[in-house]
Design an enzyme around this catalytic site. Structure first.
Site, PDB file in Angstrom:
ATOM      1  N   SER A  14      10.128  12.120   1.641  1.00  0.00           N
ATOM      2  CA  SER A  14       9.786  11.201   2.727  1.00  0.00           C
ATOM      3  C   SER A  14       9.803  12.005   4.018  1.00  0.00           C
ATOM      4  O   SER A  14      10.420  13.087   4.067  1.00  0.00           O
ATOM      5  CB  SER A  14      10.841  10.087   2.799  1.00  0.00           C
TER       6      SER A  14
ATOM      7  N   TYR B 199      19.674   7.110   2.942  1.00  0.00           N
ATOM      8  CA  TYR B 199      18.286   7.399   2.514  1.00  0.00           C
ATOM      9  C   TYR B 199      17.860   8.779   3.023  1.00  0.00           C
ATOM     10  O   TYR B 199      17.313   9.589   2.259  1.00  0.00           O
ATOM     11  CB  TYR B 199      17.350   6.308   3.045  1.00  0.00           C
TER      12      TYR B 199
HETATM   13  P1  NAP Z   1       8.019   0.736  -4.493  1.00  0.00           P
HETATM   14  O1  NAP Z   1       6.727   0.023  -4.547  1.00  0.00           O
HETATM   15  O2  NAP Z   1       9.262  -0.014  -4.221  1.00  0.00           O
HETATM   16  O3  NAP Z   1       8.161   1.560  -5.864  1.00  0.00           O
HETATM   17  C1  NAP Z   1       9.361   2.156  -6.240  1.00  0.00           C
HETATM   18  C2  NAP Z   1       9.232   2.578  -7.682  1.00  0.00           C
HETATM   19  O4  NAP Z   1      10.500   3.127  -8.116  1.00  0.00           O
HETATM   20  C3  NAP Z   1       8.902   1.417  -8.597  1.00  0.00           C
HETATM   21  O5  NAP Z   1       7.967   1.812  -9.570  1.00  0.00           O
HETATM   22  C4  NAP Z   1      10.240   1.085  -9.241  1.00  0.00           C
HETATM   23  O6  NAP Z   1      10.043   0.531 -10.517  1.00  0.00           O
HETATM   24  C5  NAP Z   1      10.892   2.460  -9.315  1.00  0.00           C
HETATM   25  N1  NAP Z   1      12.343   2.311  -9.369  1.00  0.00           N
HETATM   26  C6  NAP Z   1      13.158   1.721  -8.459  1.00  0.00           C
HETATM   27  N2  NAP Z   1      14.426   1.701  -8.898  1.00  0.00           N
HETATM   28  C7  NAP Z   1      14.415   2.315 -10.121  1.00  0.00           C
HETATM   29  C8  NAP Z   1      15.417   2.590 -11.098  1.00  0.00           C
HETATM   30  N3  NAP Z   1      16.702   2.234 -10.907  1.00  0.00           N
HETATM   31  N4  NAP Z   1      15.062   3.240 -12.221  1.00  0.00           N
HETATM   32  C9  NAP Z   1      13.785   3.593 -12.438  1.00  0.00           C
HETATM   33  N5  NAP Z   1      12.776   3.358 -11.557  1.00  0.00           N
HETATM   34  C10 NAP Z   1      13.101   2.716 -10.418  1.00  0.00           C
HETATM   35  O7  NAP Z   1       7.992   1.871  -3.391  1.00  0.00           O
HETATM   36  P2  NAP Z   1       6.976   3.071  -3.059  1.00  0.00           P
HETATM   37  O8  NAP Z   1       6.676   2.970  -1.646  1.00  0.00           O
HETATM   38  O9  NAP Z   1       5.879   3.149  -4.046  1.00  0.00           O
HETATM   39  O10 NAP Z   1       7.997   4.309  -3.245  1.00  0.00           O
HETATM   40  C11 NAP Z   1       7.758   5.400  -4.112  1.00  0.00           C
HETATM   41  C12 NAP Z   1       8.483   6.618  -3.559  1.00  0.00           C
HETATM   42  O11 NAP Z   1       7.927   6.950  -2.288  1.00  0.00           O
HETATM   43  C13 NAP Z   1       9.981   6.414  -3.329  1.00  0.00           C
HETATM   44  O12 NAP Z   1      10.692   7.565  -3.725  1.00  0.00           O
HETATM   45  C14 NAP Z   1      10.079   6.241  -1.828  1.00  0.00           C
HETATM   46  O13 NAP Z   1      11.337   6.622  -1.320  1.00  0.00           O
HETATM   47  C15 NAP Z   1       8.962   7.145  -1.361  1.00  0.00           C
HETATM   48  N6  NAP Z   1       8.486   6.842  -0.011  1.00  0.00           N
HETATM   49  C16 NAP Z   1       7.957   5.616   0.270  1.00  0.00           C
HETATM   50  C17 NAP Z   1       7.541   5.341   1.575  1.00  0.00           C
HETATM   51  C18 NAP Z   1       6.947   4.018   1.984  1.00  0.00           C
HETATM   52  O14 NAP Z   1       6.823   3.778   3.185  1.00  0.00           O
HETATM   53  N7  NAP Z   1       6.543   3.171   1.083  1.00  0.00           N
HETATM   54  C19 NAP Z   1       7.686   6.327   2.556  1.00  0.00           C
HETATM   55  C20 NAP Z   1       8.222   7.555   2.224  1.00  0.00           C
HETATM   56  C21 NAP Z   1       8.633   7.801   0.928  1.00  0.00           C
HETATM   57  P3  NAP Z   1      11.018  -0.639 -11.091  1.00  0.00           P
HETATM   58  O15 NAP Z   1      11.427  -1.507  -9.946  1.00  0.00           O
HETATM   59  O16 NAP Z   1      10.193  -1.288 -12.122  1.00  0.00           O
HETATM   60  O17 NAP Z   1      12.172   0.105 -11.708  1.00  0.00           O
END
Ligand code: NAP
Length: 252
Positions: A135, A148
């Site tokens: 991130s 985080y």
């Molecule tokens: P998201 O839609 O909430 O997706 C998160 C993913 O992680 C889901 O597929 C979820 O699947 C999985 N997950 C969560 N808890 C888990 C667990 N205990 N075991 C296994 N899988 C788990 O969020 P996203 O934005 O796509 O995030 C993806 C990555 O990008 C993350 O690492 C996040 O920190 C990073 N990121 C996001 C942003 C943003 O603004 N969106 C910015 C910077 C970085 P289940 O719930 O089905 O387990």
């Protein structure tokens, strides 16, 4: 780009950024394995792109170990995308040990363990790609997000250190560092802001977008594009890097 013959494991591949990555890698010809806890999302994504879905909760060592065992029984992993993650925010006083441990376990420790498990086969094959979804909070600090930010900095730190260890193996490791991306994670952040202020969720989301010079949220496909690029043969010299995709929010 041609990834046919390659097997890609994308954690958190059922929705959001992980889903976009899974779609992109499948389009490039890779055989894709996606993981997460939510069967319905995994099944929908898997059906759309012909991926294999494996249910796994990476919040514990046991969950990670079970995933490794199941995936090894399916195929040798050539591309590991450590994408699954959670974001929670709290003041210093309200960041208790349980919250700290929860975030560190999923965002930093689980990716490290999966990397340790799947890298030896990549090294033996002389080719591999590890992409850690960190991130811009992995290269900068933001309020109310000590746990985080620490977890995402840890992921960047491990990426940089392992890049030295892997430099002559044919395996590259990099961190991709998005800013605000239009996924459920941002929806939840906007809902938290709306609950604590007089703003609507739409206004809260607009305020998040306004934090970036480009005044917009990043699309998941933009992150997926960079991940796919890193998997290309011609990207083999990109190693140990942190690639920030945040519309210029972090200027280094
Ligand atoms: P998201 O839609 O909430 O997706 C998160 C993913 O992680 C889901 O597929 C979820 O699947 C999985 N997950 C969560 N808890 C888990 C667990 N205990 N075991 C296994 N899988 C788990 O969020 P996203 O934005 O796509 O995030 C993806 C990555 O990008 C993350 O690492 C996040 O920190 C990073 N990121 C996001 C942003 C943003 O603004 N969106 C910015 C910077 C970085 P289940 O719930 O089905 O387990």
């Amino acid at each position: 780009m041609q990834l046919s013959g390659r097997v890609a494991l994308v954690t958190g591949g059922g929705r959001g950024i992980g889903r976009a990555i899974a779609v992109r890698l499948a389009e490039a010809g890779a055989r894709v394995i996606i993981t997460g806890r939510t069967a319905a999302e995994l099944d929908a994504t898997a059906a759309a792109i012909g991926a294999t879905a494996v249910i796994a909760d990476l919040a514990s060592r046991a969950g990670g170990d079970a995933l490794v065992e199941q995936v090894r029984a399916i195929a040798r992993v050539d591309i590991l995308v450590n994408n699954a993650g959670i974001a929670e925010s709290a003041s210093l006083e309200r960041t208790d040990d349980a919250m700290w441990d929860r975030i560190m376990e999923l965002n930093a420790t689980a990716p490290f363990r999966l990397t340790r498990a799947f890298t030896p086969a990549m090294v033996a094959a002389g080719w591999g790609r590890i992409v850690n979804i960190s991130s811009n909070a992995g290269v900068s600090g933001y309020g109310y997000t000590a746990a985080y930010c620490a977890s995402k900095h840890a992921l960047v730190g491990a990426t940089r250190a392992l890049a030295i260890d892997l430099a002559r193996t044919g395996v590259t490791i990099n961190a991709v560092c998005p800013g605000w991306v239009a996924t459920r994670m941002v929806d939840e952040a906007a809902a938290r802001i709306a609950a604590k202020t007089a703003r609507s969720e739409d206004d809260a989301k607009a305020a998040l977008a306004a934090m970036t010079p480009q005044r917009r949220l990043i699309e998941p496909e933009e992150v997926a594009h960079t991940v796919a690029m890193l998997c290309d043969h011609q990207a083999r010299g990109i190693h140990g890097q942190t690639i920030v995709i945040d519309g210029g929010q972090v200027l280094k």
